[in-house]
Design an enzyme around this catalytic site. Structure first.
Site, PDB file in Angstrom:
ATOM      1  N   ARG A   1      13.158  -3.202  -8.444  1.00 26.45           N
ATOM      2  CA  ARG A   1      11.701  -3.050  -8.509  1.00 26.45           C
ATOM      3  C   ARG A   1      11.216  -2.970  -9.943  1.00 26.45           C
ATOM      4  O   ARG A   1      11.823  -2.309 -10.792  1.00 26.45           O
ATOM      5  CB  ARG A   1      11.257  -1.786  -7.745  1.00 26.45           C
ATOM      6  CG  ARG A   1      11.635  -1.776  -6.282  1.00 26.45           C
ATOM      7  CD  ARG A   1      11.049  -2.966  -5.499  1.00 26.45           C
ATOM      8  NE  ARG A   1       9.598  -3.042  -5.606  1.00 26.45           N
ATOM      9  CZ  ARG A   1       8.759  -2.371  -4.816  1.00 26.45           C
ATOM     10  NH1 ARG A   1       9.225  -1.601  -3.856  1.00 26.45           N
ATOM     11  NH2 ARG A   1       7.453  -2.464  -4.975  1.00 26.45           N
TER      12      ARG A   1
ATOM     13  N   ARG B   1       1.179 -13.209   4.909  1.00 31.33           N
ATOM     14  CA  ARG B   1       2.620 -13.433   5.063  1.00 31.33           C
ATOM     15  C   ARG B   1       3.189 -12.921   6.382  1.00 31.33           C
ATOM     16  O   ARG B   1       4.363 -13.102   6.664  1.00 31.33           O
ATOM     17  CB  ARG B   1       3.354 -12.804   3.873  1.00 31.33           C
ATOM     18  CG  ARG B   1       2.922 -13.492   2.575  1.00 31.33           C
ATOM     19  CD  ARG B   1       3.569 -12.915   1.357  1.00 31.33           C
ATOM     20  NE  ARG B   1       4.999 -13.153   1.316  1.00 31.33           N
ATOM     21  CZ  ARG B   1       5.785 -12.762   0.315  1.00 31.33           C
ATOM     22  NH1 ARG B   1       5.264 -12.117  -0.705  1.00 31.33           N
ATOM     23  NH2 ARG B   1       7.064 -13.014   0.328  1.00 31.33           N
TER      24      ARG B   1
ATOM     25  N   PRO C   1       0.825  -1.218   0.000  1.00 32.98           N
ATOM     26  CA  PRO C   1       0.000   0.000   0.000  1.00 32.98           C
ATOM     27  C   PRO C   1       0.857   1.264   0.000  1.00 32.98           C
ATOM     28  O   PRO C   1       1.894   1.316   0.645  1.00 32.98           O
ATOM     29  CB  PRO C   1      -0.785  -0.106   1.310  1.00 32.98           C
ATOM     30  CG  PRO C   1      -0.761  -1.549   1.657  1.00 32.98           C
ATOM     31  CD  PRO C   1       0.535  -2.085   1.137  1.00 32.98           C
TER      32      PRO C   1
ATOM     33  N   ARG D   1      21.218  14.636  -5.698  1.00 36.34           N
ATOM     34  CA  ARG D   1      21.163  13.171  -5.664  1.00 36.34           C
ATOM     35  C   ARG D   1      21.339  12.561  -7.053  1.00 36.34           C
ATOM     36  O   ARG D   1      20.529  12.787  -7.953  1.00 36.34           O
ATOM     37  CB  ARG D   1      19.864  12.730  -5.002  1.00 36.34           C
ATOM     38  CG  ARG D   1      19.844  13.091  -3.512  1.00 36.34           C
ATOM     39  CD  ARG D   1      18.759  12.379  -2.775  1.00 36.34           C
ATOM     40  NE  ARG D   1      18.966  12.429  -1.333  1.00 36.34           N
ATOM     41  CZ  ARG D   1      18.378  13.311  -0.534  1.00 36.34           C
ATOM     42  NH1 ARG D   1      17.565  14.225  -1.022  1.00 36.34           N
ATOM     43  NH2 ARG D   1      18.615  13.271   0.761  1.00 36.34           N
TER      44      ARG D   1
END
Ligand SMILES: [Zn+2]
Length: 284
Positions: free
Chosen positions: A272, A123, A2, A163
């Site tokens: 990802r 899980r 979420p 960054r």
């Protein structure tokens, strides 16, 4: 997992449905999801009235009257919170049931709970943790500002400025900005026509503004639709959200880009799943 739209949907529903109720009996069959342990939760919270339900990034925080303790909840991958009467059908993998009543400290044997808060998780990565407000401050001291609620364009520009990591990786780093995860990062980068691999510091002013706007828009859309239920997410009433029917590129590998018609590509960035259109999402 979420993200802001899903967690905020749950927060709002909890705040509306369980505020004012008093905590009664705690039932559980999985010790590991109750932190630091079930006894501590019972001792700290039994008889306490729920004041409000807040959110810190992807965490839900239940506040109580007459106590410096709060209950912190993270859903993780398969966690769900439900508000339902004890005689309603339980969801699969329900491991915690907290009895709630308006004017008494209820118990299941006396059958006097007005409603319950139920936590299910397949899980068991998600958890409920009782902690003092001071511990809460410490826990969240490294959490980045909430992107949707608190981050301004200037703050966003500062976060990107020095960054040299992929912009998509930056967006999902909760220590830099909180609330954004994989679904909404993928879709916002497509909306802003930015290649997810682009180094964060190299975005120009126009790209930064476009991405900032796209992120606010896509999170607002996700929230308005009650979150995304492509996998586990259900709200506290057991209902699905609707954003999974409005994905821009997320989960759409091999389908035509709705903007230019080229095929949506798939790769991994920082481990990802990343969906993008190599034709209309540009690097510099
Ligand atoms: Zn395209």
């Amino acid at each position: 997992m979420p993200e802001f739209p899903e967690v905020e949907t749950v927060r709002r529903q909890l705040n509306e449905t369980i505020s004012g109720y008093t905590v009664g009996e705690l039932w559980f069959d999985a010790v590991s999801v109750l932190r630091p342990n079930p006894e501590k939760i019972s001792v700290e919270l039994t008889g306490k009235k729920i004041l409000s339900v807040d959110r810190k990034g992807k965490w839900i925080v239940i506040n109580f009257e007459d106590t410096t303790s709060c209950l912190v909840i993270h859903l993780k991958l398969t966690g769900r919170l439900f508000v339902k009467r004890i005689d309603e059908k339980q969801a699969p993998y329900t491991h915690v049931i907290l009895g709630l009543a308006r004017n008494t400290i209820c118990s299941f044997s006396e059958n006097n709970c007005d409603t319950t808060l139920q936590f299910s998780t397949m899980r068991k990565f998600g958890y409920l943790e009782v902690m003092k407000k001071a511990e809460l401050m410490e826990k969240f001291s490294n959490l980045g500002p909430d992107f949707y609620e608190d981050v301004t364009l200037n703050m966003f520009a500062d976060a990107l400025a020095s960054r040299k990591i992929a912009i998509k990786t930056l967006l999902m780093n909760q220590d830099i900005l909180s609330g954004i995860g994989n679904i909404y990062a993928n879709d916002a980068l497509w909306m802003a026509k930015i290649d997810p691999q682009t180094k964060a510091h190299s975005l120009d002013k126009g790209q930064r503004e476009g991405l900032f706007t796209a992120l606010k828009e896509v999170l607002a859309e996700g929230l308005a639709l009650g979150g995304a239920s492509d996998q586990w997410f259900l709200n506290v009433f057991g209902e699905k959200g609707g954003y999974q029917n409005h994905f821009k590129v997320y989960g759409k590998k091999g389908t035509p880009c709705t903007r230019c018609g080229n095929e949506i590509k798939y790769t991994k960035i920082a481990g990802r799943g990343t969906y993008y259109c190599s034709s209309c999402q540009h690097n510099l």
